[in-house]
Write an enzyme that holds these catalytic residues in place. Structure first.
Site, PDB file in Angstrom:
ATOM      1  N   ASP A 143      41.241  41.211  36.881  1.00  0.00           N
ATOM      2  CA  ASP A 143      41.320  42.517  35.936  1.00  0.00           C
ATOM      3  C   ASP A 143      42.015  42.257  34.604  1.00  0.00           C
ATOM      4  O   ASP A 143      42.520  40.970  34.316  1.00  0.00           O
ATOM      5  CB  ASP A 143      42.165  43.534  36.627  1.00  0.00           C
ATOM      6  CG  ASP A 143      42.268  44.927  36.029  1.00  0.00           C
ATOM      7  OD1 ASP A 143      41.433  45.234  35.280  1.00  0.00           O
ATOM      8  OD2 ASP A 143      43.239  45.800  36.531  1.00  0.00           O
ATOM      9  N   TYR A 154      41.676  48.657  33.764  1.00  0.00           N
ATOM     10  CA  TYR A 154      40.741  49.353  34.766  1.00  0.00           C
ATOM     11  C   TYR A 154      39.533  48.535  34.418  1.00  0.00           C
ATOM     12  O   TYR A 154      38.492  49.062  34.447  1.00  0.00           O
ATOM     13  CB  TYR A 154      40.553  50.598  34.433  1.00  0.00           C
ATOM     14  CG  TYR A 154      41.752  51.710  34.338  1.00  0.00           C
ATOM     15  CD1 TYR A 154      42.841  51.533  35.186  1.00  0.00           C
ATOM     16  CD2 TYR A 154      41.779  52.684  33.345  1.00  0.00           C
ATOM     17  CE1 TYR A 154      43.893  52.135  35.069  1.00  0.00           C
ATOM     18  CE2 TYR A 154      42.940  53.308  33.367  1.00  0.00           C
ATOM     19  CZ  TYR A 154      43.903  53.296  34.233  1.00  0.00           C
ATOM     20  OH  TYR A 154      45.208  54.123  34.066  1.00  0.00           O
ATOM     21  N   HIS A 155      39.822  47.137  34.706  1.00  0.00           N
ATOM     22  CA  HIS A 155      38.543  46.202  34.579  1.00  0.00           C
ATOM     23  C   HIS A 155      38.269  45.345  36.001  1.00  0.00           C
ATOM     24  O   HIS A 155      38.199  44.078  35.675  1.00  0.00           O
ATOM     25  CB  HIS A 155      38.467  45.464  33.274  1.00  0.00           C
ATOM     26  CG  HIS A 155      38.544  46.242  32.179  1.00  0.00           C
ATOM     27  ND1 HIS A 155      38.950  45.833  30.859  1.00  0.00           N
ATOM     28  CD2 HIS A 155      38.192  47.244  31.789  1.00  0.00           C
ATOM     29  CE1 HIS A 155      39.001  46.488  30.029  1.00  0.00           C
ATOM     30  NE2 HIS A 155      38.525  47.798  30.481  1.00  0.00           N
ATOM     31  N   PRO A 156      38.315  45.847  37.176  1.00  0.00           N
ATOM     32  CA  PRO A 156      38.029  44.929  38.408  1.00  0.00           C
ATOM     33  C   PRO A 156      36.862  44.617  38.438  1.00  0.00           C
ATOM     34  O   PRO A 156      35.697  45.023  38.102  1.00  0.00           O
ATOM     35  CB  PRO A 156      38.281  46.038  39.476  1.00  0.00           C
ATOM     36  CG  PRO A 156      38.064  47.407  38.808  1.00  0.00           C
ATOM     37  CD  PRO A 156      38.399  47.362  37.323  1.00  0.00           C
TER      38      PRO A 156
END
Length: 550
Positions: free
Chosen positions: A291, A465-467
């Protein structure tokens, strides 16, 4: 109800792969747990902080307590709505740097180097930029990509401050040169969010070859080792939707590994703990979780030019009413209209720090607004070495998984964050920002030492919010790989993955664009088409990157 292809998830990757399959004349069922994306909270770009905080649209995931962040549990929003996370995200459009994809190829994802993926980016884009080289962009694809009006003077001041600090300007960070400061791009079209649902699903549904089924996928069903159907919780019961050709998982970097494990594909010992029969022992399922973390460097404004004047009930009502009536005004922008990509030090080949500039001092989720006129820079490292995992909490499909990012678990993460903070302060101290900066709010002028900056990061860093990465691409003999470069799940047949789970390593910047790329390219692999011809364009890399930081 049955179809040739069953795609689980209507988000960035799922919508793209499903629409391209339908376009090719195949019958497709898309399974989506969420409801409609209609409504102003999703469609109005300026309302972006609302849908990611609404149970109606968001799965509501939270991480396990993170030791590196003082035991805090961070939100991990994932879209539970038509369009998936593309319907609740910040709409920022970043392809990633060319070298990100070259790394993918070197890590075992053959055919995913920059030359290979650029034609797919061009195929999916409909670019409306006001500067840059159109040869690098797509001009007639389904995804509209635009730039905000940048009428607020703070945007130009921020870009100029970057130039004054010695960094280049870039006419198009999604084109030849990512490094530098310039206008930020967004998936906004005619004043409205342009999600994967708008770009792909709605047009494909009109063809009659793509059907949407609202329900929650529980597991993939197999005959022998071949995927043949998806079990779906729907209308108070459980239904089985059969796939004549293949099942494609595009349920997010959280739900895709969960579904794989519930279906018997994953680390054998972990599956056995929950009484699940092991169909394929793949230790990499749920591993390699990555992330982007970021902090907000906030300033009090010396001039009343920020969005603070609208951060009240009457102001929000005015912005919303104008947008509803005309589709214009502040509500037609996500307010991320300027950005920067720089390198943290000499010897770093390409940018590893990203800046989002926002003319308001508030958290990304809309909480914690600073009282009074203020603005902020979102900044964070792009290539953390920390790795986490997604694991089952039970064999019950309705139970949320355990998400452990293990943020800041690598010692180099701390040095990179200190560089982020110090370089941000240097940029904001340039003459271009002087008329607007009254004082630093956060971290605050007293936070100077390494220990003080580390404490600030530990207490205030938030997920961007970039998994991604939990079912990564690689070669079949790589035990940590989950899918091969064509998206096929290793060890079984008839099952693919087409979302950000397959990323071997996180890309530079926001993930919507590369996630759609995955769906576009996987569609060609599924259809057995030859890949698009590789591009022969050469990206810009700072000529003195080995010796110079800027």
């Amino acid at each position: 109800m049955d179809a040739e292809y069953v795609v689980v998830g209507s988000g960035s990757g799922g919508a793209a792969v499903a629409a391209r399959l339908a376009e090719a004349g195949r019958s497709v069922v898309v399974v989506e747990a969420g409801g409609t994306d209609a409504g102003p909270f999703i469609r109005m770009p300026g309302a972006l902080s609302y849908p990611m905080n609404m149970a109606r649209y968001d799965w509501g995931f939270r991480s396990e307590p993170e030791p590196g962040l003082g035991g805090r549990q961070l939100a991990c929003p994932r879209g539970k709505v038509l369009g998936g996370s593309s319907s609740i995200n910040g709409m920022v459009w970043v392809r990633g740097h060319a070298r990100d994809f070259d790394h993918w190829a070197e890590a075992g994802a053959a055919g995913w180097g920059f030359a290979d993926v650029l034609p797919y980016f061009q195929r999916l884009e409909c670019w409306h930029g006001d500067a840059g080289d159109p040869a690098w962009r797509g001009l007639d694809g389904p995804m509209h990509v635009t730039r905000g009006p940048r009428t607020n003077p703070l945007f130009a001041a921020f870009v100029e401050a970057g130039r004054q600090a010695g960094y280049p300007a870039t006419a198009d960070y999604n084109g030849q040169q990512q490094e530098g400061f310039g206008a930020m791009e967004a998936t906004i079209w005619k004043g409205r969010r342009w999600s994967s649902a708008m770009a792909y699903l709605r047009p494909a549904m009109k063809s009659g070859r793509l059907r949407l089924v609202r329900g929650e996928a529980r597991r993939v069903l197999f005959e022998g080792r071949r995927a043949v159907a998806v079990e779906v919780a729907r209308r108070g019961g459980v239904e089985v939707i059969r796939a004549g050709c293949e099942v494609v998982l595009a349920a997010s970097a959280i739900n895709t590994p969960k579904l794989l494990m519930l279906s018997g594909i994953g680390p054998a010992a972990h599956l056995a703990e929950h009484g699940l029969e092991v169909l394929a022992d793949r230790p990499g399922v749920g591993a390699n979780l990555q992330d982007h973390l970021e902090v907000y460097v906030q300033y009090a404004s010396a001039r009343p030019v920020t969005l603070w004047r609208y951060w009240n009930l009457a102001g929000k009502a005015w912005v919303g009413a104008r947008w509803l009536l005309t589709g214009s005004g502040l509500g037609a922008s996500n307010q991320f209209e300027a950005c920067g990509f720089i390198r943290s030090g000499a010897g770093v080949e390409y940018p590893d720090i990203q800046f989002h500039f926002l003319p308001l001092a508030v958290r990304y989720d809309g909480h914690g607004a600073v009282r009074g006129h203020g603005f902020q820079v979102h900044v964070g490292p792009m290539r953390s070495r920390s790795r986490g995992e997604v694991r089952l909490t039970s064999a019950r499909p309705e139970d949320a998984p355990a998400i452990r990012f293990r943020y800041m678990s690598h010692p180099e993460d701390w040095a990179e964050f200190r560089a982020c903070l110090r370089l941000t302060r240097e940029i904001m101290a340039q003459p271009a920002m002087a008329p607007y900066v009254a004082r630093e709010i956060a971290p605050g002028p007293e936070a100077v030492s390494d220990a003080a900056l580390d404490a600030f990061v530990r207490a205030h860093a938030e997920s961007a919010y970039h998994p991604c990465g939990t079912a990564r691409m690689g070669q079949a003999d790589d035990l940590q790989a989950v899918v091969d470069p064509q998206g096929r799940v290793i060890g079984v047949a008839g099952l693919r993955v087409a979302d950000s789970s397959v990323f071997p390593r996180i890309t530079n910047g926001n993930l919507n664009a590369p996630s759609i790329l995955v769906g576009e390219k996987m569609a060609d692999h599924i259809l057995g088409r030859p890949p698009l011809l590789p591009a022969n364009l050469e990206p810009w890399v700072h000529p003195d990157w080995r010796e110079s930081q800027r």
